[in-house]
Design an enzyme around this catalytic site. Sequence first.
Site, PDB file in Angstrom:
ATOM      1  N   GLY A  21       0.836  -1.205   0.000  1.00 57.96           N
ATOM      2  CA  GLY A  21       0.000   0.000   0.000  1.00 57.96           C
ATOM      3  C   GLY A  21       0.867   1.250   0.000  1.00 57.96           C
ATOM      4  N   VAL A  72      -2.646  -7.522  -1.974  1.00 58.66           N
ATOM      5  CA  VAL A  72      -2.056  -8.269  -0.853  1.00 58.66           C
ATOM      6  C   VAL A  72      -2.958  -9.373  -0.298  1.00 58.66           C
ATOM      7  CG1 VAL A  72      -0.427  -6.500  -0.062  1.00 58.66           C
ATOM      8  CG2 VAL A  72      -2.797  -6.453   0.764  1.00 58.66           C
ATOM      9  N   ASN A  98       1.311  -2.555   5.403  1.00 62.17           N
ATOM     10  CA  ASN A  98       0.572  -1.297   5.589  1.00 62.17           C
ATOM     11  C   ASN A  98      -0.753  -1.270   4.834  1.00 62.17           C
ATOM     12  OD1 ASN A  98       0.300   1.823   5.858  1.00 62.17           O
ATOM     13  ND2 ASN A  98       0.394   1.465   3.638  1.00 62.17           N
ATOM     14  N   SER A 151      -3.760   0.003  14.211  1.00 61.39           N
ATOM     15  CA  SER A 151      -4.591   1.206  14.358  1.00 61.39           C
ATOM     16  C   SER A 151      -4.882   1.341  15.843  1.00 61.39           C
ATOM     17  CB  SER A 151      -5.915   1.012  13.605  1.00 61.39           C
ATOM     18  OG  SER A 151      -6.856   1.997  13.990  1.00 61.39           O
ATOM     19  N   TYR A 165     -13.491  -3.683  10.538  1.00 61.19           N
ATOM     20  CA  TYR A 165     -12.148  -3.086  10.604  1.00 61.19           C
ATOM     21  C   TYR A 165     -11.506  -3.339  11.974  1.00 61.19           C
ATOM     22  CZ  TYR A 165      -8.553   0.600  10.387  1.00 61.19           C
ATOM     23  OH  TYR A 165      -7.366   1.292  10.406  1.00 61.19           O
ATOM     24  N   ALA A 167     -12.233  -5.647  14.097  1.00 58.98           N
ATOM     25  CA  ALA A 167     -11.931  -7.081  14.222  1.00 58.98           C
ATOM     26  C   ALA A 167     -10.618  -7.395  13.495  1.00 58.98           C
ATOM     27  CB  ALA A 167     -13.072  -7.910  13.638  1.00 58.98           C
ATOM     28  N   LYS A 169      -8.084  -5.367  12.816  1.00 60.87           N
ATOM     29  CA  LYS A 169      -6.907  -4.749  13.434  1.00 60.87           C
ATOM     30  C   LYS A 169      -6.562  -5.398  14.782  1.00 60.87           C
ATOM     31  CE  LYS A 169      -5.855  -1.824  10.146  1.00 60.87           C
ATOM     32  NZ  LYS A 169      -4.584  -1.885   9.427  1.00 60.87           N
TER      33      LYS A 169
HETATM   34  P1  NDP Z   1      -4.851   5.039   1.886  1.00 64.12           P
HETATM   35  O1  NDP Z   1      -6.138   4.514   1.362  1.00 64.12           O
HETATM   36  O2  NDP Z   1      -4.607   6.515   1.830  1.00 64.12           O
HETATM   37  O3  NDP Z   1      -3.632   4.277   1.181  1.00 64.12           O
HETATM   38  C1  NDP Z   1      -3.625   2.868   1.149  1.00 64.12           C
HETATM   39  C2  NDP Z   1      -2.982   2.344  -0.119  1.00 64.12           C
HETATM   40  O4  NDP Z   1      -3.147   0.916  -0.108  1.00 64.12           O
HETATM   41  C3  NDP Z   1      -3.670   2.862  -1.395  1.00 64.12           C
HETATM   42  O5  NDP Z   1      -2.717   3.125  -2.397  1.00 64.12           O
HETATM   43  C4  NDP Z   1      -4.568   1.684  -1.768  1.00 64.12           C
HETATM   44  O6  NDP Z   1      -4.906   1.622  -3.154  1.00 64.12           O
HETATM   45  C5  NDP Z   1      -3.692   0.504  -1.373  1.00 64.12           C
HETATM   46  N1  NDP Z   1      -4.461  -0.732  -1.257  1.00 64.12           N
HETATM   47  C6  NDP Z   1      -5.768  -0.884  -0.944  1.00 64.12           C
HETATM   48  N2  NDP Z   1      -6.112  -2.195  -1.007  1.00 64.12           N
HETATM   49  C7  NDP Z   1      -4.996  -2.882  -1.365  1.00 64.12           C
HETATM   50  C8  NDP Z   1      -4.720  -4.245  -1.609  1.00 64.12           C
HETATM   51  N3  NDP Z   1      -5.665  -5.174  -1.514  1.00 64.12           N
HETATM   52  N4  NDP Z   1      -3.474  -4.598  -1.961  1.00 64.12           N
HETATM   53  C9  NDP Z   1      -2.492  -3.657  -2.086  1.00 64.12           C
HETATM   54  N5  NDP Z   1      -2.708  -2.344  -1.892  1.00 64.12           N
HETATM   55  C10 NDP Z   1      -3.939  -1.958  -1.519  1.00 64.12           C
HETATM   56  O7  NDP Z   1      -4.752   4.508   3.419  1.00 64.12           O
HETATM   57  P2  NDP Z   1      -3.949   5.080   4.679  1.00 64.12           P
HETATM   58  O8  NDP Z   1      -2.606   5.508   4.251  1.00 64.12           O
HETATM   59  O9  NDP Z   1      -4.817   6.010   5.419  1.00 64.12           O
HETATM   60  O10 NDP Z   1      -3.850   3.760   5.583  1.00 64.12           O
HETATM   61  C11 NDP Z   1      -2.745   2.864   5.505  1.00 64.12           C
HETATM   62  C12 NDP Z   1      -2.819   1.876   6.656  1.00 64.12           C
HETATM   63  O11 NDP Z   1      -2.857   2.579   7.895  1.00 64.12           O
HETATM   64  C13 NDP Z   1      -4.062   0.983   6.652  1.00 64.12           C
HETATM   65  O12 NDP Z   1      -3.720  -0.311   7.080  1.00 64.12           O
HETATM   66  C14 NDP Z   1      -4.965   1.652   7.669  1.00 64.12           C
HETATM   67  O13 NDP Z   1      -5.875   0.756   8.258  1.00 64.12           O
HETATM   68  C15 NDP Z   1      -3.943   2.144   8.669  1.00 64.12           C
HETATM   69  N6  NDP Z   1      -4.436   3.246   9.490  1.00 64.12           N
HETATM   70  C16 NDP Z   1      -4.746   4.446   8.928  1.00 64.12           C
HETATM   71  C17 NDP Z   1      -5.217   5.485   9.725  1.00 64.12           C
HETATM   72  C18 NDP Z   1      -5.533   6.823   9.176  1.00 64.12           C
HETATM   73  O14 NDP Z   1      -6.107   7.639   9.932  1.00 64.12           O
HETATM   74  N7  NDP Z   1      -5.206   7.127   7.920  1.00 64.12           N
HETATM   75  C19 NDP Z   1      -5.425   5.286  11.181  1.00 64.12           C
HETATM   76  C20 NDP Z   1      -5.080   3.981  11.655  1.00 64.12           C
HETATM   77  C21 NDP Z   1      -4.597   3.003  10.834  1.00 64.12           C
HETATM   78  P3  NDP Z   1      -6.334   2.242  -3.636  1.00 64.12           P
HETATM   79  O15 NDP Z   1      -6.207   3.720  -3.440  1.00 64.12           O
HETATM   80  O16 NDP Z   1      -6.431   1.843  -5.071  1.00 64.12           O
HETATM   81  O17 NDP Z   1      -7.388   1.621  -2.748  1.00 64.12           O
END
Ligand code: NDP
Length: 269
Positions: A21, A72, A98, A151, A165, A167, A169
């Site tokens: 990601g 992933v 991530n 998270s 979500y 569950a 995390k």
């Molecule tokens: P974003 O959606 O901004 O970025 C996530 C990236 O992961 C995107 O490029 C997305 O692509 C890609 N992605 C989604 N699904 C898949 C997949 N199946 N395989 C590979 N890549 C994938 O998310 P954040 O940066 O906000 O979050 C990143 C992580 O941090 C997550 O695990 C989230 O749960 C965790 N988190 C985030 C928080 C926040 O406030 N932002 C708080 C707590 C935890 P596409 O755009 O095409 O979907």
Amino acid sequence: MELTSLAKLLDLSSKTAIVTGGARGIGLGIAYRFAEAGAKVTIADIDKEKADDSAQQLKAKGWQAVAVACDVSKADEVENMVAETVKTFGSVDILVNNAGIFPNILVMNMREEDFDKVIDVNLKSVFLCSQKVAKQMIAHGKGGKIINITSIDALHPSSAGLTHYDASKHGVWGFTKNAALELAPHKIWVNAIAPGGIATPGVEKVQKNLELPQGVDMQKLLENFMAKIPMGRMGEADDIGKVALFLASDLSSYITGGQIVVDGGVLLS
Ligand code: NDP
């Protein structure tokens, strides 16, 4: 007593990292700091075009990065992600799990496929990626680091609409601790980072499509959310990037099975 210099502790120039990601948001923040510290970085993302753009941004700074398309939650694509990284850079020393999704759906409206999708992308992926990468790390015999992005919802719910979500995390946090125990004999250290509210494209998208319980107003919800942050601001991707760099580097030489909360103090309130 002669201590290792700070510059050396933070130097990742002999390391290769995969950030899932990594095309945007928190993942890109992490990839940036790793590349700056000298690591060769694979940006693995479901969106290849965005991953290419992000790898290009890092390369334009004179750093080393490559983009690999990978969902992933699919074992064959994860296998390919690891094989491509080894082919390009020779090994994998650091994995950051991530990639994650956080669609907001109230539990009484949730379909089985909604639940399964979040569990597959957020939790099953951590098993798939960690197992494939650890296999490679064990074969190389040099140990490694696995960093799972959980998270604050792995500890306490942040809002309604996130049962699937939360569950997933909680599951990643449990996985982190047991994998740390199992992989320690191979010198693979496994830790988690639990972010609070971080301003990312993903959060922006979810806020636009939020399904709120009856009578709850969006503006009010955001004000309440901000009021609960003792530091008075949302986090930025780099707030997580810097902590990931700490866990990936030798600064964290005696930590495994840990979870670092990076939330501006939200869990205190
Ligand atoms: P974003 O959606 O901004 O970025 C996530 C990236 O992961 C995107 O490029 C997305 O692509 C890609 N992605 C989604 N699904 C898949 C997949 N199946 N395989 C590979 N890549 C994938 O998310 P954040 O940066 O906000 O979050 C990143 C992580 O941090 C997550 O695990 C989230 O749960 C965790 N988190 C985030 C928080 C926040 O406030 N932002 C708080 C707590 C935890 P596409 O755009 O095409 O979907």
